[in-house]
Design a protein around this motif. Structure first.
Motif, PDB file in Angstrom:
ATOM      1  N   ALA A   2       0.835  -1.208   0.000  1.00  0.00           N
ATOM      2  CA  ALA A   2       0.000   0.000   0.000  1.00  0.00           C
ATOM      3  C   ALA A   2       0.867   1.253   0.000  1.00  0.00           C
ATOM      4  O   ALA A   2       1.935   1.293   0.614  1.00  0.00           O
ATOM      5  CB  ALA A   2      -0.907  -0.006   1.231  1.00  0.00           C
ATOM      6  N   LYS A   3       0.400   2.291  -0.705  1.00  0.00           N
ATOM      7  CA  LYS A   3       1.145   3.543  -0.812  1.00  0.00           C
ATOM      8  C   LYS A   3       1.188   4.256   0.535  1.00  0.00           C
ATOM      9  O   LYS A   3       0.195   4.330   1.256  1.00  0.00           O
ATOM     10  CB  LYS A   3       0.479   4.437  -1.853  1.00  0.00           C
ATOM     11  N   GLU A   4       2.355   4.783   0.855  1.00  0.00           N
ATOM     12  CA  GLU A   4       2.497   5.582   2.061  1.00  0.00           C
ATOM     13  C   GLU A   4       1.763   6.905   1.886  1.00  0.00           C
ATOM     14  O   GLU A   4       1.867   7.563   0.850  1.00  0.00           O
ATOM     15  CB  GLU A   4       3.979   5.854   2.339  1.00  0.00           C
ATOM     16  N   ARG A   6       1.199  10.774   2.643  1.00  0.00           N
ATOM     17  CA  ARG A   6       2.021  11.926   3.019  1.00  0.00           C
ATOM     18  C   ARG A   6       1.127  13.072   3.487  1.00  0.00           C
ATOM     19  O   ARG A   6       0.029  13.258   2.967  1.00  0.00           O
ATOM     20  CB  ARG A   6       2.874  12.381   1.838  1.00  0.00           C
ATOM     21  N   ALA A 273       4.917   9.380 -12.843  1.00  0.00           N
ATOM     22  CA  ALA A 273       4.959   8.847 -11.480  1.00  0.00           C
ATOM     23  C   ALA A 273       5.790   9.721 -10.559  1.00  0.00           C
ATOM     24  O   ALA A 273       5.715   9.586  -9.331  1.00  0.00           O
ATOM     25  CB  ALA A 273       5.505   7.423 -11.489  1.00  0.00           C
ATOM     26  N   ARG A 276       4.276  14.302  -7.187  1.00  0.00           N
ATOM     27  CA  ARG A 276       3.602  14.034  -5.915  1.00  0.00           C
ATOM     28  C   ARG A 276       2.389  14.957  -5.840  1.00  0.00           C
ATOM     29  O   ARG A 276       2.521  16.184  -5.934  1.00  0.00           O
ATOM     30  CB  ARG A 276       4.538  14.297  -4.733  1.00  0.00           C
ATOM     31  N   GLU A 383      -7.410   6.631   3.450  1.00  0.00           N
ATOM     32  CA  GLU A 383      -6.945   5.514   2.630  1.00  0.00           C
ATOM     33  C   GLU A 383      -7.770   5.409   1.346  1.00  0.00           C
ATOM     34  O   GLU A 383      -7.230   5.147   0.261  1.00  0.00           O
ATOM     35  CB  GLU A 383      -7.022   4.212   3.422  1.00  0.00           C
ATOM     36  N   VAL A 386      -6.663   8.089  -1.182  1.00  0.00           N
ATOM     37  CA  VAL A 386      -5.381   7.786  -1.821  1.00  0.00           C
ATOM     38  C   VAL A 386      -5.523   6.627  -2.801  1.00  0.00           C
ATOM     39  O   VAL A 386      -5.053   6.690  -3.944  1.00  0.00           O
ATOM     40  CB  VAL A 386      -4.315   7.487  -0.752  1.00  0.00           C
ATOM     41  N   ASP A 387      -6.204   5.570  -2.376  1.00  0.00           N
ATOM     42  CA  ASP A 387      -6.283   4.367  -3.199  1.00  0.00           C
ATOM     43  C   ASP A 387      -7.189   4.531  -4.416  1.00  0.00           C
ATOM     44  O   ASP A 387      -6.967   3.894  -5.451  1.00  0.00           O
ATOM     45  CB  ASP A 387      -6.777   3.191  -2.343  1.00  0.00           C
ATOM     46  N   ASP A 392      -1.072  11.330  -3.604  1.00  0.00           N
ATOM     47  CA  ASP A 392      -0.010  10.840  -2.722  1.00  0.00           C
ATOM     48  C   ASP A 392      -0.218  11.247  -1.275  1.00  0.00           C
ATOM     49  O   ASP A 392       0.397  10.665  -0.375  1.00  0.00           O
ATOM     50  CB  ASP A 392       1.343  11.362  -3.203  1.00  0.00           C
ATOM     51  N   ARG A 421       0.561   2.676   6.811  1.00  0.00           N
ATOM     52  CA  ARG A 421       0.321   3.665   5.758  1.00  0.00           C
ATOM     53  C   ARG A 421       1.052   4.990   6.011  1.00  0.00           C
ATOM     54  O   ARG A 421       0.869   5.944   5.260  1.00  0.00           O
ATOM     55  CB  ARG A 421      -1.179   3.949   5.605  1.00  0.00           C
TER      56      ARG A 421
END
Length: 470
Positions: A2-4, A6, A273, A276, A383, A386-387, A392, A421
């Motif tokens: 899973a993406k961190e 920020r 990619a 951010r 979450e 972001v997902d 980001d 996360r």
């Protein structure tokens, strides 16, 4: 994996930023915006919460579209009084070691040469933790304050901005070779003269013939933020931005905007990619959902609807004072910001906003969404954003300061860490390295700033000792 997620704190060196009227709340410290101990205390709180950065907004004019006068802005402290954001940074950097600082500066009213030195100075003093939020301005009052009859047309401002960026890239990256400074005490040479070039630039917008006054700083070019999501703004972001700040009322609105920015980067020959993207969000978190809801109700008691419409009028160029509170807001093109009005007129065809609803929405957290609940409830929502959108992270606006950020650091961050996360420690290095990885202190090779970077030719001989004057 899973993406961190920020987080940046979204602030401004003023009283009322995104939640007008909340300065009256008994726990709010907004009137301390003039005190360094407020800002150094906030910086310590954000670093404790492992925020990537403090994103400082700014305007050079007054919000005088509402009612055609600045009275409502003055009455509600709606982004006036407002002080310079750049002057806060050294003090906050001195009490932190990792927190980044994204400062807003309007290039329409800043000569490139002194501005480039100012940013290099901040990059040195922060040891590479400075970023620049590149804006072209949206207030006619700012243009008049700088001796102009009005601001340039929206898309023209971005054309001028492209030229401005070329000038500052030449100064930051092309004036001094990376290895020009040798500080050779034995031979009495601090800088090798052949390692410094004069920058010459002549265009319709800027003329320059000068040597950059600062030696290369840790990042040379500051981390570049940009907040425009109009077609012209997206194209500009695709060419220049490393971080993009956007706002939208829902995930269905934000997702295509994210895709459009990344497509613009690809069209400019950059890795999409690498961008951010941070969405505006306001978080009201408490130990339980019920306590968070009660906190929101308490906050609404202090919100100023007039202050909210004053902000919205300035952002859009539409005088909301001239509209009936129950009137449906329709889209009109203005030379101010475009996305704020699109968020309530075009973003969701199934939703029609009245003036009253706009005021109630903007009064807490500006034009971004508001998440309310326990740490688990809010973490679930973040979450999902972001997902499902490809962002980001978030620029978190405050409602009550510094309470909003303290609640995030003490309640929300531990929940996100428990879920894997959110980072448990800062990465080493500059702000750019923290965002993009070790060894990435400078802009990426596919960024337009990089083409100006240069090194001296290798030499096996020491610099010649200068001759003494006769």
């Amino acid at each position: 994996m899973a993406k961190e997620i920020r987080l940046n704190a979204f602030e401004m060196n003023c009283v009322a930023h995104q939640s007008p009227g909340l300065w009256r709340h008994p726990r709010d410290r907004s009137r301390d915006y003039r005190r360094l101990d407020y800002w150094t205390g906030l910086a310590k709180t954000l670093e404790r919460g492992l925020f990537d950065g403090l994103f400082l907004a700014d305007v050079l004019g007054v919000y005088d579209v509402y009612g055609g006068t600045p009275d409502a802005a003055l009455r509600n402290a709606t982004q006036i009084p407002v002080n310079d954001p750049l002057l806060l940074v050294p003090a906050m950097a001195n009490v932190t070691r990792h927190l980044g600082f994204g400062v807003t500066a309007t290039l329409s009213y800043e000569a490139p040469f002194p501005f480039a030195r100012r940013m290099s100075t901040l990059d040195h003093l922060t040891e590479g933790r400075i970023g620049w939020n590149v804006v072209t301005g949206y207030l006619d009052s700012a243009a008049r304050a700088l001796g102009r009859t009005g601001q340039n047309a929206h898309d023209d401002r971005y054309a001028i901005a492209d030229d401005y960026m070329e000038v500052v890239y030449k100064l930051w990256e092309g004036s001094w070779a990376e290895d020009a400074v040798v500080a050779d005490a034995a031979h009495g040479v601090f800088t090798r003269p052949e390692g410094v070039r004069r920058v010459s630039h002549t265009s319709a917008h800027h003329r320059l013939d000068a040597i950059h006054l600062s030696e290369p700083s840790p990042q040379r070019t500051p981390v570049l933020y940009q907040a425009g999501t109009s077609p012209a703004g997206r194209a500009f972001a695709g060419r220049h931005a490393e971080c993009v700040f956007m706002s939208g009322p829902s995930k269905t609105v934000i997702a295509p905007r994210v895709a459009a920015v990344r497509a613009a980067a690809a069209a400019a020959g950059r890795d999409p990619a690498e961008i951010r993207i941070f969405a505006l969000m306001t978080v009201i978190v408490a130990p339980t959902d019920a306590e968070a809801a009660a906190k929101l109700a308490e906050y609404r008691h202090y919100a100023s609807l007039e202050g909210a419409l004053t902000l919205m009028s300035g952002w859009t160029g539409v005088d909301f004072a001239a509209l009936d509170p129950d009137q449906i807001v329709e889209h009109v093109d203005r030379e101010a910001g475009r996305s704020a009005l699109e968020n309530i007129t075009r973003a969701d065809p199934s939703r029609r906003w009245t003036v009253r609803e706009v005021a109630e929405h903007v009064a807490i957290g500006g034009i971004g969404p508001v998440l309310v609940g326990s740490p688990a409830t809010v973490a679930d929502a973040l979450e999902g954003w972001v997902d499902e959108t490809g962002i980001d992270g978030f620029n978190l606006a405050f409602v009550v300061r510094p309470e909003t950020f303290e609640d995030v650091a003490d309640l929300l961050v531990p929940e996100l860490q428990r879920r894997g996360r959110y980072k448990r420690a800062y990465a080493p290095g500059t702000l750019r390295e923290k965002l993009f990885g070790a060894g990435r202190a400078l802009t990426a090779p596919d960024h337009p700033a990089a083409r100006h970077r240069w090194h001296l030719a290798p030499t096996d001989t020491a610099p010649a000792e200068p001759a003494l004057p006769a």
